[in-house]
Design an enzyme around this catalytic site. Structure first.
Site, short mmCIF file in Angstrom:
data_model
loop_
_atom_site.label_atom_id
_atom_site.label_comp_id
_atom_site.label_asym_id
_atom_site.label_seq_id
_atom_site.Cartn_x
_atom_site.Cartn_y
_atom_site.Cartn_z
N HIS A 37 -8.71 20.18 -55.39
CA HIS A 37 -9.00 21.47 -56.17
C HIS A 37 -10.44 20.75 -56.25
O HIS A 37 -11.34 19.83 -56.37
CB HIS A 37 -8.96 21.65 -57.54
CG HIS A 37 -7.68 22.45 -57.33
ND1 HIS A 37 -6.90 23.22 -56.83
CD2 HIS A 37 -6.24 21.32 -58.17
CE1 HIS A 37 -5.79 22.58 -56.65
NE2 HIS A 37 -5.24 22.52 -57.98
N CYS A 82 -11.35 23.80 -51.18
CA CYS A 82 -11.46 25.35 -51.04
C CYS A 82 -12.72 25.61 -51.20
O CYS A 82 -13.46 25.48 -51.61
CB CYS A 82 -11.28 26.91 -51.83
SG CYS A 82 -8.73 26.31 -52.31
#
Length: 284
Positions: A141, A246
Site C-alpha cells: 500500500h 498504486c
C-alpha cells in the site's frame, strides 16, 4: 405639551417565498457540512487509524517470524532457505530500504489479498522467491494500512533493497531509469554503489528502474518483465525484484513499478548472529 411619538410600524410577515429560500439554503449548508465531516472522518480512518491497525499486525507477523526462525535454527542441521508450505499471510522475509532510513523495515508476507496487504508488503505467489532466478515481486500500500510503499517513487537507480531470509541476505539495486541508459557506463555507472547494475539487453531491453502502468499490465511481474511469453532457462534468467503500488496517491487508477536486480548475496554466519550487511548503512 409635547406631542406623543408616533408608534413605529411593525414589520409585516415574511413572504412565504423568502422562508422557503432560507430553509433550502440552511438545509443544503447542513448537508454539506455533514458530508464534509463524513469525508474527513473517512480520510482520518484510512490514513491514520488503518496505519495503527496495520502496525500492530506487522509487529505480530515479525514476532512470529523471529520465533519461527529461532525454532527452525535449533532444529535444522542444514542451513538453506525453503519457501514451501507458506500459507496466505505467512511472513517469510524482511525487507530494508536503507535510503529511507535505518528504521525502515517490513516483514514480507505471502500473498496479495486485501487481508495480507493489511499486514505488510505481500509476495505475488506465482513469482520467484528471494535470490531465485526470475522476478521476486512484492506489492504494498502507498496510503494507509501501514503504507510500506508510500515513498518508493523516491528510490533512485543503484539504491539498495535488502532482503533478509532465515539463512541469507540478498541485495537488490534499482536498475537505471530510461533517461539514464544512454551513457550509463561513463556516467552514474561509475558510482561504486552501482557495481553489478547496468542496462540489461536482449529480452530485458524494456526493463527500467521505474515506470507507471495500467493495473491490467501484469507483464511487469513476469519472469522477464514486459515479455511474459519469453521462456528462458534458469541460467539465462536474471534475478530481479519488482515492487508495485498504486499511483497516484489516494487512487488506484495506475500502478507505480520499481525494478531492481540482484547484485550480492551471502549466507548468514551462525557464529556471528548480529552481523549485518554493510549496505544497510547506506541510509539517506
Amino acid at each position: 405639551m409635547a406631542p406623543s411619538p408616533r408608534p413605529r410600524p411593525r414589520p409585516g410577515p415574511t413572504p412565504p417565498e423568502k422562508d422557503r429560500t432560507r430553509t433550502i439554503v440552511r438545509t443544503v449548508g447542513e448537508v454539506l457540512i455533514t458530508l464534509g465531516m463524513v469525508v474527513l472522518l473517512f480520510v482520518i480512518y484510512e490514513v491514520y487509524i488503518t496505519d495503527l491497525i496495520s502496525a500492530g499486525k506487522q509487529r505480530e507477523a515479525t514476532a512470529q517470524l523471529d520465533d519461527r526462525w529461532h525454532e527452525q535454527d535449533t532444529a535444522e542441521a542444514q542451513r538453506s532457505d525453503h519457501f514451501e508450505g507458506l500459507g496466505e499471510g505467512d511472513g517469510f522475509a524482511k525487507m530494508y530500504i536503507p535510503a529511507f532510513g535505518a528504521d525502515y523495515q517490513f516483514t514480507i508476507v505471502e500473498g496479495t489479498t486485501a487481508e495480507s496487504l493489511e499486514v505488510g508488503p505481500g509476495h505475488y505467489t506465482d513469482t520467484a522467491y528471494p535470490g531465485q532466478p526470475g522476478n521476486f515481486s512484492v506489492a504494498g500500500h502507498r496510503v494507509g494500512k501501514g503504507a510500506p510503499f508510500n515513498d518508493i517513487n523516491l528510490i533512485q537507480s543503484c539504491d539498495a533493497i535488502v532482503v533478509e531470509t532465515q539463512h541469507s541476505w540478498f541485495v537488490y539495486r534499482m536498475v537505471p531509469l530510461e533517461e539514464e541508459k544512454a551513457g550509463w557506463a561513463e556516467g552514474k555507472g561509475k558510482d561504486p554503489r552501482c557495481k553489478g547494475v547496468e542496462p540489461l539487453g536482449g529480452p530485458y531491453e524494456a526493463l527500467v528502474g521505474q515506470e507507471i502502468v495500467l493495473p491490467t499490465n501484469g507483464g511487469v511481474i513476469a519472469p522477464v518483465p514486459h515479455n511474459p511469453d519469453v521462456t528462458l532457462s534458469s541460467g539465462e534468467m536474471a534475478s530481479l525484484m519488482t515492487l508495485t503500488t498504486c499511483h497516484p496517491r489516494f487512487s488506484d487508477k495506475e500502478r507505480l513499478i520499481v525494478h531492481a536486480v540482484l547484485t550480492d548475496q551471502w549466507a548468514k554466519d551462525p557464529s556471528k548472529p548480529d552481523e549485518r550487511p554493510v549496505e544497510l548503512e547506506e541510509t539517506g
